[in-house]
Design a protein around this motif. Structure first.
Motif, PDB file in Angstrom:
ATOM      1  N   HIS A   1       5.023   1.808 -13.827  1.00  0.00           N
ATOM      2  CA  HIS A   1       4.852   1.062 -15.074  1.00  0.00           C
ATOM      3  C   HIS A   1       5.982   0.044 -15.256  1.00  0.00           C
ATOM      4  O   HIS A   1       5.740  -1.141 -15.534  1.00  0.00           O
ATOM      5  CB  HIS A   1       4.819   2.044 -16.249  1.00  0.00           C
ATOM      6  CG  HIS A   1       4.710   1.398 -17.590  1.00  0.00           C
ATOM      7  ND1 HIS A   1       5.815   0.938 -18.284  1.00  0.00           N
ATOM      8  CD2 HIS A   1       3.629   1.128 -18.368  1.00  0.00           C
ATOM      9  CE1 HIS A   1       5.422   0.411 -19.427  1.00  0.00           C
ATOM     10  NE2 HIS A   1       4.100   0.515 -19.510  1.00  0.00           N
ATOM     11  N   ASN A   2       7.217   0.477 -15.076  1.00  0.00           N
ATOM     12  CA  ASN A   2       8.360  -0.405 -15.303  1.00  0.00           C
ATOM     13  C   ASN A   2       8.436  -1.535 -14.279  1.00  0.00           C
ATOM     14  O   ASN A   2       8.679  -2.699 -14.628  1.00  0.00           O
ATOM     15  CB  ASN A   2       9.650   0.411 -15.290  1.00  0.00           C
ATOM     16  CG  ASN A   2       9.722   1.395 -16.448  1.00  0.00           C
ATOM     17  OD1 ASN A   2       9.061   1.218 -17.476  1.00  0.00           O
ATOM     18  ND2 ASN A   2      10.527   2.451 -16.290  1.00  0.00           N
ATOM     19  N   ILE A   3       8.215  -1.190 -12.998  1.00  0.00           N
ATOM     20  CA  ILE A   3       8.301  -2.206 -11.938  1.00  0.00           C
ATOM     21  C   ILE A   3       7.170  -3.212 -12.065  1.00  0.00           C
ATOM     22  O   ILE A   3       7.376  -4.429 -11.977  1.00  0.00           O
ATOM     23  CB  ILE A   3       8.273  -1.542 -10.544  1.00  0.00           C
ATOM     24  CG1 ILE A   3       9.472  -0.620 -10.358  1.00  0.00           C
ATOM     25  CG2 ILE A   3       8.257  -2.605  -9.448  1.00  0.00           C
ATOM     26  CD1 ILE A   3       9.376   0.272  -9.114  1.00  0.00           C
ATOM     27  N   ALA A   4       5.964  -2.715 -12.285  1.00  0.00           N
ATOM     28  CA  ALA A   4       4.803  -3.601 -12.363  1.00  0.00           C
ATOM     29  C   ALA A   4       4.873  -4.508 -13.586  1.00  0.00           C
ATOM     30  O   ALA A   4       4.564  -5.711 -13.501  1.00  0.00           O
ATOM     31  CB  ALA A   4       3.518  -2.773 -12.384  1.00  0.00           C
ATOM     32  N   GLU A   5       5.256  -3.956 -14.727  1.00  0.00           N
ATOM     33  CA  GLU A   5       5.321  -4.786 -15.936  1.00  0.00           C
ATOM     34  C   GLU A   5       6.368  -5.885 -15.793  1.00  0.00           C
ATOM     35  O   GLU A   5       6.207  -6.981 -16.316  1.00  0.00           O
ATOM     36  CB  GLU A   5       5.589  -3.926 -17.160  1.00  0.00           C
ATOM     37  CG  GLU A   5       4.392  -3.062 -17.559  1.00  0.00           C
ATOM     38  CD  GLU A   5       4.222  -2.939 -19.055  1.00  0.00           C
ATOM     39  OE1 GLU A   5       5.257  -2.933 -19.762  1.00  0.00           O
ATOM     40  OE2 GLU A   5       3.051  -2.851 -19.508  1.00  0.00           O
ATOM     41  N   ALA A   6       7.435  -5.613 -15.059  1.00  0.00           N
ATOM     42  CA  ALA A   6       8.442  -6.641 -14.800  1.00  0.00           C
ATOM     43  C   ALA A   6       7.881  -7.771 -13.942  1.00  0.00           C
ATOM     44  O   ALA A   6       8.395  -8.889 -13.949  1.00  0.00           O
ATOM     45  CB  ALA A   6       9.664  -6.028 -14.122  1.00  0.00           C
ATOM     46  N   CYS A   7       6.790  -7.440 -13.206  1.00  0.00           N
ATOM     47  CA  CYS A   7       6.122  -8.446 -12.366  1.00  0.00           C
ATOM     48  C   CYS A   7       4.924  -9.075 -13.082  1.00  0.00           C
ATOM     49  O   CYS A   7       4.140  -9.806 -12.469  1.00  0.00           O
ATOM     50  CB  CYS A   7       5.658  -7.813 -11.060  1.00  0.00           C
ATOM     51  SG  CYS A   7       6.968  -7.196 -10.004  1.00  0.00           S
ATOM     52  N   GLY A   8       4.758  -8.769 -14.376  1.00  0.00           N
ATOM     53  CA  GLY A   8       3.666  -9.352 -15.139  1.00  0.00           C
ATOM     54  C   GLY A   8       2.339  -8.631 -15.007  1.00  0.00           C
ATOM     55  O   GLY A   8       1.295  -9.200 -15.325  1.00  0.00           O
ATOM     56  N   ILE A   9       2.366  -7.382 -14.545  1.00  0.00           N
ATOM     57  CA  ILE A   9       1.136  -6.601 -14.363  1.00  0.00           C
ATOM     58  C   ILE A   9       1.041  -5.561 -15.470  1.00  0.00           C
ATOM     59  O   ILE A   9       1.972  -4.769 -15.678  1.00  0.00           O
ATOM     60  CB  ILE A   9       1.125  -5.890 -12.989  1.00  0.00           C
ATOM     61  CG1 ILE A   9       1.242  -6.900 -11.854  1.00  0.00           C
ATOM     62  CG2 ILE A   9      -0.142  -5.054 -12.827  1.00  0.00           C
ATOM     63  CD1 ILE A   9       1.421  -6.255 -10.486  1.00  0.00           C
ATOM     64  N   GLY A  10      -0.086  -5.535 -16.179  1.00  0.00           N
ATOM     65  CA  GLY A  10      -0.307  -4.520 -17.192  1.00  0.00           C
ATOM     66  C   GLY A  10      -0.628  -3.183 -16.551  1.00  0.00           C
ATOM     67  O   GLY A  10      -1.325  -3.126 -15.542  1.00  0.00           O
TER      68      GLY A  10
END
Length: 308
Positions: free
Chosen positions: A134-143
């Protein structure tokens, strides 16, 4: 549905459900559901692994509730547009969580949304948690959607729990967790034709070698197949076992169809398991076996209410 084992051949951008998904049970469906029926621009995609990571690390073949063809069929029925079967190898296993997200989800799949189960683990030595993704993906703009564990009668629905129920012949529990009847899909091949000699001809079913088989014994089943020329399933009795009465040495899957006759050699049948009738047993004579099969057929008729 587009199926690929190459990230470079995947259709993008994507909305991704990520996991092994062996069984496509009710818990899996909860994870896959958020990526369906999106805005139409992102391909609803299931990303799974082949071989199963446990098989890769153990070096031992792993029996599957849904071999690849069955998994693909179930996903297509759900409305999934794409299945990406990532080859699980040393290179993939060595990626740390950050590298996995950047390489697989961002670079190749151009994921806009990801859905995972609460207990999802990923990355080298399973070091990444659902919260990490969740944290890594959201930092990449992925919900990211993290789906809570799904339970039935207070028990977590899982592939392992379904396998355990099938091992015990508890089809009621297994089918409830699956959200459908457990099925065997295979080709009818030539057997010893013993059933014909005692008045109960059977179709000898050959399933994929990696298919997980339930407890040996006799089952009440519903059978589907184009060769049956029927809009409704044909009721049947199926035996999984070694046929000890005739000194059998190899396990077979034999299906006797009720109220149906015909040649099924070379045809594909789907057999849905509805009820466990009894364990396999050895009889003193073929006459005793014949009498028991007749009783099994009557039991199956009583158990299997026709589908309207």
């Amino acid at each position: 549905m587009w199926i690929t084992s190459s990230l470079t051949n995947s259709l993008t951008p994507t909305a991704v459900a990520l996991g092994n998904f062996d069984g496509i049970h009710q818990g899996h469906r909860q994870v896959i559901s958020p990526v369906l029926n999106g805005d139409g621009h992102d391909r609803s995609t299931v990303v799974s692994f082949s071989p199963h990571p446990r098989e890769f690390f153990s070096g031992q073949p792993r029996a599957l509730l849904t071999p690849q063809s069955e998994k693909a069929h179930q996903l297509q029925m759900m409305g999934v547009e794409q299945l990406v079967l990532l080859p699980f190898n040393r290179e993939l296993a060595a990626l740390d969580p950050q590298q996995f997200v950047e390489e697989v989800l961002v670079r190749h799949l151009r994921a806009k949304q990801v859905s995972i189960g609460q207990d999802f683990r990923f990355g080298c030595k399973r070091s990444g948690t659902a919260t990490d993704l969740h944290n890594i993906a959201e930092a990449c703009g992925i919900g990211v959607t993290i789906v809570p564990l799904f339970t039935f009668k207070g028990k977590r629905i899982s592939t392992s729990a379904i396998r355990e129920a099938l091992d015990q012949g508890d089809l009621t529990m297994a089918n409830r967790m699956l959200g459908r009847s457990y099925s065997l899909v295979g080709e009818v091949v030539e057997g010893q034709q013993l059933g014909r000699t005692i008045g109960f001809p059977t179709a000898n079913l050959q399933v994929p070698p990696e298919k997980f088989l339930p407890r040996q014994g006799v089952y009440g089943v519903r059978v589907f197949g184009e060769a049956l020329n029927s809009d409704q399933p044909v009721l049947g009795v199926m035996n999984i076992g070694n046929r000890p009465t005739v000194n059998g040495t190899q396990q077979t899957i034999e299906v006797h169809l009720l109220d149906w006759m015909g040649d099924l050699y070379g045809q594909t049948l789907t057999v849905e398991l509805e009820q466990f009738i009894r364990p396999e047993q050895k009889f003193a004579s073929l006459d005793e076996l014949k009498a028991q099969i007749k009783a099994d057929c009557e039991t199956a008729r009583a158990m299997l209410v026709p589908v309207s």
